[in-house]
Write a protein that holds these residues in place. Structure first.
Motif, PDB file in Angstrom:
ATOM      1  N   ARG A   1       0.809  -1.214   0.000  1.00 36.18           N
ATOM      2  CA  ARG A   1       0.000   0.000   0.000  1.00 36.18           C
ATOM      3  C   ARG A   1       0.851   1.276   0.000  1.00 36.18           C
ATOM      4  O   ARG A   1       0.449   2.295  -0.538  1.00 36.18           O
ATOM      5  CB  ARG A   1      -0.850  -0.041   1.279  1.00 36.18           C
ATOM      6  N   GLU A   2       1.993   1.222   0.672  1.00 38.29           N
ATOM      7  CA  GLU A   2       2.780   2.446   0.873  1.00 38.29           C
ATOM      8  C   GLU A   2       4.154   2.429   0.207  1.00 38.29           C
ATOM      9  O   GLU A   2       4.884   3.418   0.284  1.00 38.29           O
ATOM     10  CB  GLU A   2       2.961   2.705   2.381  1.00 38.29           C
TER      11      GLU A   2
ATOM     12  N   ARG B   1      -4.553  -3.700  -6.485  1.00 30.56           N
ATOM     13  CA  ARG B   1      -5.429  -2.924  -5.600  1.00 30.56           C
ATOM     14  C   ARG B   1      -4.606  -2.179  -4.558  1.00 30.56           C
ATOM     15  O   ARG B   1      -4.797  -0.986  -4.317  1.00 30.56           O
ATOM     16  CB  ARG B   1      -6.408  -3.876  -4.901  1.00 30.56           C
ATOM     17  N   GLU B   2      -3.654  -2.879  -3.930  1.00 26.69           N
ATOM     18  CA  GLU B   2      -2.865  -2.255  -2.868  1.00 26.69           C
ATOM     19  C   GLU B   2      -1.916  -1.186  -3.421  1.00 26.69           C
ATOM     20  O   GLU B   2      -1.612  -0.222  -2.733  1.00 26.69           O
ATOM     21  CB  GLU B   2      -2.087  -3.323  -2.094  1.00 26.69           C
TER      22      GLU B   2
ATOM     23  N   GLN C   1      -5.391  -9.348  -8.256  1.00 25.52           N
ATOM     24  CA  GLN C   1      -6.308  -8.560  -7.425  1.00 25.52           C
ATOM     25  C   GLN C   1      -5.589  -7.774  -6.324  1.00 25.52           C
ATOM     26  O   GLN C   1      -5.686  -6.556  -6.256  1.00 25.52           O
ATOM     27  CB  GLN C   1      -7.342  -9.481  -6.752  1.00 25.52           C
TER      28      GLN C   1
ATOM     29  N   ARG D   1      -2.746   0.634  -5.765  1.00 26.37           N
ATOM     30  CA  ARG D   1      -3.690   1.644  -6.263  1.00 26.37           C
ATOM     31  C   ARG D   1      -3.432   1.985  -7.723  1.00 26.37           C
ATOM     32  O   ARG D   1      -3.314   3.156  -8.099  1.00 26.37           O
ATOM     33  CB  ARG D   1      -3.626   2.905  -5.399  1.00 26.37           C
TER      34      ARG D   1
END
Lengths: 361, 290
Positions: free
Chosen positions: B49-50, B79-80, B75, B82
């Motif tokens: 995510r980061e 998604r993570e 997926q 983005r």
């Protein structure tokens, strides 16, 4: 002859502006403005002498930020400036402080910056080792060494959370440069600097519980079923369990949703936590399952001291105090012998408290 | 400026899960093909995510250290990260052929993100399996008189999981280097438990197509094959089972040459890696001989 004065004078022809000082070049002469004075019609030699006599610190500072730090990301530069209080103190005070060393804390890291000939040197160590002689600590110079140092706690157990409040000490990164400092900090606490910078700029993308839970798929999608009704008491419990300062050095900024703050405090960490982490998600999946159960009524007989002891055991485990309880300290409810006595007396052969089965057969 | 980001699963319980990811990142960092080499994890930090915000370069090559195409690569990771406009159809893959797609990411819109297929389905992975066989036998010419088992997890939930295993087993079979090559699985037929039933060769090298050594490769598979009754007591390499010598290699992802596959993935997506491939091949070979 200082490198930094040479560097300043070399760059002066293109103009310099730095922290209240300015040099301009026009019609073959230089002009130096300091916060207190202005010098005009200077030759290159005169400019050199002036910087040496009147503006050595300004030259030194300009050289550090322009040439040594150079062209780096905004978050890297902002962090380095924050470490030495760039925005907090005027140049002369900042330099006076830097001569003695300026220290600050970042999670469980203690960062010190000091002036060195033409640059700065940094020292990173555990906050608990602030007063320990450098010679007594294990020295490291490669930022990636922080990976191993942050993997195990002081008992040698795996730390699944880099921001867990259980970083072991005993090491030091002495005399490192600015680049190494930021890499080291980011290895101990990944993404902490960019997220801190975004927060300062007002652009931190906080994702609240509802958003984060809403995007889960696969085995974690079940957590969404835990959000029943309007309440968020269960999310308060999650935050109290996982996101307390005693457990994590980040400051929790995520709430229940955009409009609903959690009731528990986010803590005092210097850098923010922008969304429920993978550990919170994994634990919440388990709690979703457990909290799906209906309560039952059990009937036990405990002495008041036994009830209090059960409570003390839970407190001691939850606070991670087990290792602090001395083996023979039977005055502590969570003492091992006290606990073994309780088990011997109250558990049946199947491990049922007071012989009362867990399942309603 | 170009950056390489290796994304992997990681673990809350096992510190060794991320070790191969770090090792391959270090190897690639040392050859200097990228201005930055970063790692991101599903279960560790920085999170997937980061991870992109930790990167300073504007061209970012993201390589998933996963074995097969499927849930994570299609997926979870997009998604993570983005990834704006991600559509698995853009990979136009048959389950083995995902190469790369170029997108932007919502939280770092100024960067160009080249999202690559997983390492496990790259053709260069075949060489890593063979290298693993060389490493575990200590014989750079291993093949004659040997059978090779490529072992996958196998699952009914994702048909691509078995495809990667079959693909590499087929390619190694076509090399004609080993007397026999067989794809085996933990959770479907043909099962690794019966490894000796599938080979005539006295010597069998068993290479699990897993990224990291963990529960499956260190506990399940050695016990299932009968190398040991209890993984905690260890096992010999080779160990004799039913008259066959089993050379159990452990997770292929721990092989130094894996860094080569990561580089290949990034290069396929347009990264300028200079002579890094040659350097990594030399370096990872040299390391093992020490």
């Amino acid at each position: 002859m200082s490198n930094h004065i040479d560097a300043v004078v070399d760059a002066a022809r293109d103009g310099i502006e730095h922290d209240g000082f300015a040099v301009t070049f026009e019609d073959g002469t230089y002009r130096l403005d300091t916060p207190e004075m202005t010098f005009e019609n200077l030759s290159e030699d005169e400019l050199y002498d002036l910087f040496t006599q009147w503006a050595d610190e300004a030259g030194h500072d300009w050289h550090f930020w322009s040439d040594v730090v150079g062209d780096v990301s905004q978050h890297r530069r902002a962090f380095l400036q924050w470490v030495e209080g760039f925005d907090e103190r005027p140049l002369n005070e900042r330099y006076e402080a830097l001569r003695n060393g300026v220290s600050t804390e970042w999670g469980q890291l203690r960062i010190t910056v000091e002036l060195d000939d033409d640059t700065r040197v940094y020292d990173v160590r555990h906050v608990d080792d602030a007063d320990v002689d450098t010679d007594e600590l294990d020295p490291y110079h490669d930022p990636l060494a922080a990976r191993q140092l942050s993997t195990y706690d002081e008992n040698g157990r795996y730390r699944p959370l880099k921001s867990g409040n259980n970083l072991a000490g005993g090491w030091v990164f002495p005399d490192i440069d600015a680049h190494t400092l930021v890499e080291t900090v980011e290895t101990f606490y990944p993404a902490s600097v960019p997220n801190w910078y975004r927060e300062r700029e007002g652009t931190l993308d906080v994702e609240h519980w509802e958003d984060t839970i809403g995007r889960q798929t696969g085995m974690y999608s079940v957590i969404e079923t835990w959000n029943r009704g309007d309440g968020h008491e269960h999310v308060d419990w999650v935050a109290e369990a996982c996101c307390d300062d005693s457990q994590c050095v980040k400051r929790r900024e995520w709430q229940c949703d955009d409009e609903t703050d959690l009731d528990v405090d986010g803590g005092d960490g210097v850098f923010p936590c922008r969304e429920p982490c993978s550990l919170v998600i994994a634990a919440s999946r388990k709690w979703t399952r457990l909290e799906g159960e209906e309560t039952q009524t059990y009937e036990f007989e405990l002495t008041p001291s036994e009830k209090a002891q059960v409570e003390e055991i839970i407190e001691a485990v939850a606070d991670g105090r087990i290792d602090d309880i001395r083996e023979a300290d039977v005055y502590e409810g969570a003492n091992r012998y006290r606990t073994r006595f309780l088990r011997a007396k109250l558990f049946d052969e199947d491990g049922n408290l007071c012989g009362v089965p867990t399942d309603d057969e | 400026m170009q950056a390489l980001v290796i994304v992997a699963h990681g673990s809350h319980l096992n510190p060794d899960s991320s070790t191969p990811t770090y090792d391959h990142a270090d190897t690639i960092r040392e050859v200097g093909a990228f201005d930055e080499v970063r790692t991101g994890f599903w279960k560790e930090e920085p999170s997937i995510r980061e991870v992109l915000r930790t990167v300073e370069a504007d061209e970012v090559y993201v390589v998933p250290l996963f074995i097969s195409e499927g849930y994570f690569t299609e997926q979870v990771i997009p998604r993570e990260l983005r990834l704006d406009g991600w559509d698995v159809a853009d990979w136009d893959s048959d389950g083995l052929s995902a190469s790369h797609v170029t997108l932007t990411a919502e939280d770092v819109p100024e960067k160009t993100v080249h999202y690559c297929g997983p390492v496990g389905t790259h053709e260069a992975m075949t060489d890593v399996i063979v290298r693993r066989a060389e490493s575990v036998t200590g014989d750079p010419n291993v093949g004659d008189g040997f059978g090779l088992a490529v072992v996958g997890h196998g699952t009914e939930r994702n048909e691509n999981s078995a495809k990667a295993i079959e693909y590499h087993a087929d390619r190694i079979r076509q090399m004609g280097r080993f007397d026999e090559v067989q794809a085996l699985y933990m959770d479907e037929d043909p099962e690794v438990d019966d490894v000796t039933d599938y080979f005539d060769s006295e010597d069998i090298v068993v290479v699990p197509l897993f990224v990291a050594d963990g529960f499956h490769t260190q506990e399940d598979i050695p016990e299932d094959m009968g190398l040991t009754d209890d993984y905690r007591t260890g096992y010999d390499v080779p160990a004799v089972v039913d008259g066959h010598r089993i050379w159990y290699a452990g997770a292929v992802g721990t092989e130094g040459l894996m860094a080569d596959v990561v580089l290949e993935r990034a290069a396929d997506a347009g990264a300028d890696i200079g002579d890094a491939l040659e350097v990594v091949r030399e370096k990872t070979r040299a390391t093992e001989e020490v």
